[in-house]
Every structure is written in structure tokens, then in C-alpha cells.
Design a protein around this motif. Structure first.
Motif, PDB file in Angstrom:
ATOM      1  N   ARG A 177       0.982  -1.097   0.276  1.00 19.69           N
ATOM      2  CA  ARG A 177      -0.057  -0.046  -0.062  1.00 19.69           C
ATOM      3  C   ARG A 177       0.814   1.276   0.198  1.00 19.69           C
ATOM      4  O   ARG A 177       0.535   2.301  -0.665  1.00 19.69           O
ATOM      5  N   VAL A 227      -0.015  -0.034  -7.722  1.00 22.34           N
ATOM      6  CA  VAL A 227      -1.245  -0.563  -8.554  1.00 22.34           C
ATOM      7  C   VAL A 227      -1.727   1.021  -9.308  1.00 22.34           C
ATOM      8  O   VAL A 227      -2.205   1.828  -8.499  1.00 22.34           O
ATOM      9  N   ARG A 272      -7.104   0.420 -10.537  1.00 23.39           N
ATOM     10  CA  ARG A 272      -7.808   0.527  -9.383  1.00 23.39           C
ATOM     11  C   ARG A 272      -9.395   0.816  -9.665  1.00 23.39           C
ATOM     12  O   ARG A 272     -10.237   0.087  -9.210  1.00 23.39           O
ATOM     13  N   ASN A 291     -11.046  -2.240 -11.130  1.00 23.33           N
ATOM     14  CA  ASN A 291     -11.596  -3.211 -10.144  1.00 23.33           C
ATOM     15  C   ASN A 291     -12.724  -2.776  -9.610  1.00 23.33           C
ATOM     16  O   ASN A 291     -13.438  -3.590  -9.267  1.00 23.33           O
ATOM     17  N   ILE A 311      -6.865  -6.522 -13.844  1.00 19.29           N
ATOM     18  CA  ILE A 311      -7.209  -6.199 -12.487  1.00 19.29           C
ATOM     19  C   ILE A 311      -6.517  -7.309 -11.588  1.00 19.29           C
ATOM     20  O   ILE A 311      -6.718  -7.216 -10.281  1.00 19.29           O
ATOM     21  N   THR A 369      -4.777  -6.469  -8.210  1.00 21.49           N
ATOM     22  CA  THR A 369      -5.576  -6.087  -7.181  1.00 21.49           C
ATOM     23  C   THR A 369      -6.166  -6.931  -6.347  1.00 21.49           C
ATOM     24  O   THR A 369      -6.719  -6.671  -5.238  1.00 21.49           O
ATOM     25  N   SER A 395      -7.658  -6.777  -2.350  1.00 19.77           N
ATOM     26  CA  SER A 395      -9.106  -6.648  -2.249  1.00 19.77           C
ATOM     27  C   SER A 395      -9.550  -7.730  -1.189  1.00 19.77           C
ATOM     28  O   SER A 395     -10.502  -7.637  -0.591  1.00 19.77           O
ATOM     29  N   SER A 401      -9.228 -14.018 -10.293  1.00 23.56           N
ATOM     30  CA  SER A 401      -9.810 -12.666 -10.352  1.00 23.56           C
ATOM     31  C   SER A 401     -11.165 -12.676 -10.205  1.00 23.56           C
ATOM     32  O   SER A 401     -12.396 -12.032  -9.355  1.00 23.56           O
TER      33      SER A 401
END
Length: 254
Positions: A91, A96, A101, A104, A145, A148, A152, A238
Motif C-alpha cells: 500500500r 497499482v 484500481r 477493479n 485487475i 488488485t 481486495s 480474479s
């Protein structure tokens, strides 16, 4: 085992730095394993050494806070601390792109909307029709995505029943200990919903979830088992995470 037990006793009862160092050495391979597994799905721009460095900090915290009187394996406890520290590092790196983002988030909203309307997880053709894209474009979107989905899993789900802490999807997928500070009622409820949602998945998606999150195979290894490409496994993973989050969010809001 006896030597490890002695080290833990020396550290916890006498705050022995020597014992602490030996414990860190003993479990250093756990950091390398988790960092390597997470780095495998990340772009080359993310340095594996940075992830391992963050993981070591998570391991140190795990050793410092682990209660040896509890009936739980240290490896299980430490894995969460290590993974959490690595995710914090990711983070901070903000690796990303915002465009990814947004894709996603937009796709997650589509899945949530269709799940609510249909009363079940949407099929691929239904998602494509809603988005106005071809199956080929949909697969490309899932590949974009894919990275991510790691983060998530750490996104908080809505609180229920007075939960004092956020409940995360990763906590319901993985085998956490019974003394987790989450609300027992909320945890058990989401665990039940997740179990039902996984059981309702198509066989291949169910297998990808099992092999990746329970058997801890890499995407490449799963591809070998299923005789499909690594990129296809990534797409399936995903899509499956989107489905599971949508199912849980929809049912918890009812």
C-alpha cells in the motif's frame, strides 16, 4: 520441538535476545515463502527484497506478541502478521495504477449489482452483456485487475452485530484461530456465507480457490494441475474473488 519450546520459554520468561534471534532464524524461511508467493503475482517493478524486509518486521511482531499458552501453531499466527506487514508495504508503494484500481472498483460494482438482481453470481456472458464487451475483452480486463485481488482480500467487509473490528475476506478464507478478536457471531456468519458461496462455484473456480488459498499452490503450479495457462488461472482467480465478495456483501446487507 523440545529445543523450540525451550527457546520460546527463554524469550517469553527472560526476554532473552539470543532466544529471540534464534527464533527469528528458525522462522525466516516462512517470510521468504510468503514474500515469494505474493511477489509471484506482482509486476517486476515491485522488489521482492522490499517485501521480505517488510515480512521480517511482521515476523518480529509475531514473535513479540505470540502467546505460547494458547493452543495455536505459531506458523499460523505468524503468517497473518507477515502477510499483513507485506500488504502494508505494498500500500505504501502504491504500485497499482489508479486506472487499474478504478477498473477493479467498477467491475466489483457490476458484480454486486448483478448478484443482487439475479440472486446468484452472474455468468460470464451476463457480465459481458452488462458491460457491452466481448468475452475476449472481458478476459483481458480480468488479467489487468488480477494484481488488485491480493489487496481486495484485505478490504474490510461491513460490520454486523456490533463487531468491534473490521472483518476481512482473507480472514474467512484462511484458517484463523478461534481467539481472533473479531466478533464470533459476525465471523461465523460470514464463514457460513463464504462456504455456501464456494460450494456454488463452478468446479474449476472452486478448485482454483482450494489450490491457491488452502493448498497454497502458485498460479503457475495450478495451471499445470488444471492443464491451462498461468494467465487463465489468474483470470479465473480474479473472477472468483469478485464473485465471493459480491455474494458476501449482498447477503450481509439483506
Amino acid at each position: 520441538m523440545a529445543e523450540l519450546a525451550h527457546l520460546w520459554k527463554q524469550y517469553k520468561e527472560h526476554n532473552s535476545k539470543v532466544a529471540m534471534d534464534k527464533l527469528l532464524m528458525e522462522y525466516a524461511s516462512l517470510v521468504k515463502y510468503i514474500a515469494g508467493r505474493m511477489a509471484y503475482t506482482l509486476p517486476p517493478s515491485v522488489d521482492k527484497g522490499d517485501l521480505e524486509g517488510a515480512g521480517v518486521m511482521g515476523l518480529i511482531k509475531a514473535v513479540e506478541t505470540f502467546d505460547i499458552t494458547r493452543d495455536i501453531k505459531f506458523e499460523t499466527y505468524a503468517s497473518h502478521k507477515i502477510r499483513g506487514a507485506i500488504l502494508d508495504e505494498l500500500r505504501a508503494l502504491d504500485w497499482v495504477p489508479r486506472s487499474v484500481r478504478k477498473k477493479n472498483r467498477d467491475l466489483q460494482r457490476v458484480y454486486a449489482h448483478l448478484t443482487e438482481d439475479l440472486g446468484r453470481a452472474p455468468y460470464d456472458d451476463e457480465v459481458c452483456e452488462h458491460l457491452g464487451i466481448s468475452p475476449k475483452e472481458y478476459k483481458k480486463l480480468l488479467s489487468e485487475i488480477a494484481p488488485t485481488t491480493i489487496l481486495s482480500l484485505e478490504e474490510a467487509l461491513p460490520r454486523r452485530g456490533g463487531d468491534s473490528k473490521d472483518l476481512k475476506l482473507i480472514d474467512t478464507i484462511e484458517d484463523v484461530d478461534a481467539d481472533n478478536p473479531l466478533s464470533v457471531l459476525g465471523y461465523k456468519e460470514v464463514k457460513r456465507i463464504l462456504k455456501e458461496s464456494i460450494q456454488a462455484l463452478p468446479e474449476k473456480e472452486k478448485l482454483v480457490v482450494a489450490l491457491y488459498h488452502f493448498e497454497e499452490l502458485t498460479l503457475k503450479e495450478i495451471g499445470v494441475v488444471l492443464n491451462i495457462s498461468e494467465s487463465r488461472v489468474s483470470q479465473i482467480h480474479s473472477k472468483t474473488i469478485l464473485k465471493l465478495r459480491s455474494q458476501i456483501l449482498t447477503r450481509m446487507e439483506q
